[in-house]
Motif scaffolding. Sequence first.
Motif, short mmCIF file in Angstrom:
data_model
loop_
_atom_site.label_atom_id
_atom_site.label_comp_id
_atom_site.label_asym_id
_atom_site.label_seq_id
_atom_site.Cartn_x
_atom_site.Cartn_y
_atom_site.Cartn_z
N PRO A 1 -13.59 13.66 -6.07
CA PRO A 1 -13.17 13.49 -7.47
C PRO A 1 -11.82 13.12 -7.80
O PRO A 1 -10.75 13.39 -7.00
N ALA A 2 -11.63 12.13 -8.47
CA ALA A 2 -10.48 11.41 -8.72
C ALA A 2 -9.33 12.38 -9.27
O ALA A 2 -9.65 13.19 -10.30
N ARG A 3 -8.14 12.20 -9.05
CA ARG A 3 -7.16 12.74 -9.64
C ARG A 3 -6.44 11.91 -10.81
O ARG A 3 -5.59 12.44 -11.44
N ILE A 4 -6.49 10.73 -10.70
CA ILE A 4 -6.20 10.01 -11.52
C ILE A 4 -6.76 8.78 -11.59
O ILE A 4 -7.42 8.09 -10.60
N PHE A 5 -6.93 8.15 -12.98
CA PHE A 5 -7.60 6.74 -12.90
C PHE A 5 -6.53 5.47 -13.40
O PHE A 5 -5.53 5.77 -13.68
N MET A 6 -7.12 4.41 -12.77
CA MET A 6 -6.43 3.23 -12.80
C MET A 6 -6.11 2.87 -14.20
O MET A 6 -5.03 2.14 -14.64
N VAL B 1 3.44 9.00 -11.03
CA VAL B 1 2.95 8.49 -12.16
C VAL B 1 1.77 9.32 -12.81
O VAL B 1 1.53 9.30 -14.04
N ARG B 2 1.04 10.15 -11.89
CA ARG B 2 0.05 11.03 -12.54
C ARG B 2 1.00 12.05 -13.40
O ARG B 2 0.26 12.31 -14.51
N LYS B 3 1.82 12.66 -12.69
CA LYS B 3 2.60 13.61 -13.63
C LYS B 3 3.17 13.12 -14.92
O LYS B 3 3.10 13.74 -16.06
N PHE B 4 3.59 11.67 -14.81
CA PHE B 4 4.16 11.34 -15.94
C PHE B 4 2.99 11.13 -16.98
O PHE B 4 3.43 11.16 -18.25
N ALA B 5 1.87 10.65 -16.56
CA ALA B 5 0.68 10.30 -17.49
C ALA B 5 0.29 11.80 -18.17
O ALA B 5 -0.06 11.76 -19.37
N ILE B 6 0.22 12.82 -17.56
CA ILE B 6 0.02 14.03 -18.11
C ILE B 6 1.20 14.35 -19.13
O ILE B 6 0.78 14.91 -20.33
N GLU C 1 -14.04 16.51 -16.79
CA GLU C 1 -12.73 16.90 -17.16
C GLU C 1 -11.68 15.82 -17.63
O GLU C 1 -11.73 14.93 -16.92
N PRO C 2 -10.79 16.12 -18.63
CA PRO C 2 -9.88 15.05 -18.81
C PRO C 2 -8.79 14.76 -17.88
O PRO C 2 -8.54 15.89 -17.10
N THR C 3 -8.84 13.40 -17.54
CA THR C 3 -8.19 12.79 -16.04
C THR C 3 -7.05 12.01 -16.56
O THR C 3 -7.25 11.12 -17.48
N PRO C 4 -5.99 12.09 -16.18
CA PRO C 4 -4.94 11.10 -16.44
C PRO C 4 -5.19 9.71 -16.08
O PRO C 4 -5.74 9.73 -15.02
N ARG C 5 -4.80 8.74 -16.97
CA ARG C 5 -4.82 7.41 -16.60
C ARG C 5 -3.45 6.76 -15.99
O ARG C 5 -2.58 7.35 -15.45
N LEU C 6 -3.09 5.48 -16.33
CA LEU C 6 -2.04 4.90 -16.11
C LEU C 6 -1.62 4.52 -14.95
O LEU C 6 -0.68 4.50 -14.13
N GLY C 7 -2.83 4.79 -13.68
CA GLY C 7 -2.43 4.59 -12.45
C GLY C 7 -2.11 3.06 -12.09
O GLY C 7 -1.48 2.66 -11.22
N GLY C 8 -2.29 2.03 -13.28
CA GLY C 8 -1.95 0.77 -12.90
C GLY C 8 -0.18 0.72 -12.70
O GLY C 8 0.20 -0.48 -12.35
N ILE C 9 0.30 1.70 -13.28
CA ILE C 9 1.82 1.79 -13.17
C ILE C 9 2.26 1.58 -11.63
O ILE C 9 3.08 0.71 -11.22
N ALA D 1 0.88 -1.24 0.15
CA ALA D 1 -0.14 -0.06 -0.06
C ALA D 1 0.87 1.23 0.17
O ALA D 1 0.47 2.21 -0.65
N ALA D 2 1.95 1.34 0.76
CA ALA D 2 2.66 2.45 0.82
C ALA D 2 3.53 2.59 -0.41
O ALA D 2 3.48 4.03 -0.78
N VAL D 3 3.97 1.72 -0.98
CA VAL D 3 4.66 1.82 -2.42
C VAL D 3 3.68 2.31 -3.60
O VAL D 3 3.86 3.48 -4.33
N THR D 4 2.49 1.92 -3.45
CA THR D 4 1.59 2.15 -4.48
C THR D 4 1.04 3.58 -4.19
O THR D 4 0.86 4.39 -5.19
N TYR D 5 0.95 4.14 -2.97
CA TYR D 5 0.26 5.33 -2.62
C TYR D 5 1.55 6.40 -3.20
O TYR D 5 1.33 7.29 -3.43
N LEU D 6 2.73 6.02 -2.65
CA LEU D 6 3.91 7.06 -2.88
C LEU D 6 4.21 7.22 -4.59
O LEU D 6 4.53 8.29 -4.98
#
Length: 450
Positions: free
Chosen positions: A219-224, A22-27, A43-51, A12-17
């Motif tokens: 409201p989500a800041r990133i999607f998986m 990853v959100r900035k990279f997706a943008i 609004e357009p929301t970044p994906r790639l939360g699966g990384i 959980a800690a690694v995923t959270y941090l």
Amino acid sequence: MREYLLTLCITAAVTYLLTGPVRKFAIVAGAMPEIRARDVHREPTPRLGGIAMFFGLCAGLLVADHLTNLNEVFEKSNEPRALLSGAALIWLIGVLDDKFEIDALIKLGGQMIAAGVMVMQGLTILWLPVPWVGTVALTQWQGTLLTVALVVITINAVNFVDGLDGLAAGMVCIAAAAFFMYTYRIWYSYGIEAAAPATLFAAILMGMCLGFLPHNMHPARIFMGDSGSMLIGLVLAAGAISVTGNVDPDNLFSVSGSERSTVHQMVPVYIPLVMPLTIIAIPAADLILAIVRRTWRGQSPFAADRGHLHHRLLEIGHSHSRAVLIMYFWSALIAFGALAYSVNSASMWIVLGVVFLSAIGLGLLLLPRFTPRTPRWAEAFVPPRYRRRRRSAAARRQQPAAASAEPSAGDAEPVADRAEEERQPPVTVGVTGANGATAIGGRRSSKVRI
């Protein structure tokens, strides 16, 4: 138990941090597709939360490999390596889909290949204890086909339900919690070491979802994205396959004392395909309804629409947060109801409790159909949506003047246009919106502020 909890917390800690970077990279990478007709966000929301979730999985497996008791799982079984191989493949396909939106048939083929990779490394179903029949041994081809089908069904069930902020991660976390309690009971109470890999998979899956949820709640800041939804679906399916294919019913038979009681205790888990359909019954029902609905209309089963269960909850009148909580409630009721039945199937209180909670769930489901009028004296104690609207004195004085000034036919259209513009909030390029995402016109725009 402490080592499982430590693995969960590290995951959980690694995923959270990692989710923030990853959100900035997706943008920057442009993984922010335009809003589609079936989307509920504005609004357009970044994906790639699966990384971030994939690296959380890797961290959880790495930590577990260096713990004293959990290290035996890696020494006695090849299933953790099989899971990592299949997860890496399905994660790569999901990342490509989040960026380039690959064809649905290609994704289906990738899902089958990922399941085949796990089968080749030993993660497969060998037998099925069926109620009133006994243990049914499967041939190699039967086990392979059933394993691949189980993986594909679970992946697509989770992928289909990923339509609201925090919905898929929360529902899978609930399913993983119930599954962890069941497999830990088999491993600890009955002393069956073969259930240890499935228990480890469930703990890591909970950590992945819990670490991602703070960034994904409304409201989500990133999607998986598909890289995350297909990944957690595969991990959940891997746990079900592991406990089904490795736990020998004869070992439980020696503990429980009779084959009838053994099979009866395993009913909630070991009916063919019942694990994904019981633990994530709501996503599986949504999957079946979507396939029937689309094929009835002459469409492809993979054609996207707005007919999913969460979309219907919004159409009924539920808010975004309430729709997600209702889906959580039903998932927990079915998952933990099956868990309670597996512990004590002879108790009538369990059945009565499930029936009572189901009645409460139906009441919550139909709540928007009723619009209660709150008395004036009680309006201070209820949410604003249940209060009566009061017009100010200035508005009442202006109403007759507005009614007398009727616009001409030529002025009606501009007035309507101005009213429509007032209702639509302006979207400025490069300005962070409510979802924490940069609102941009197209996914190829290069001027993006992080």
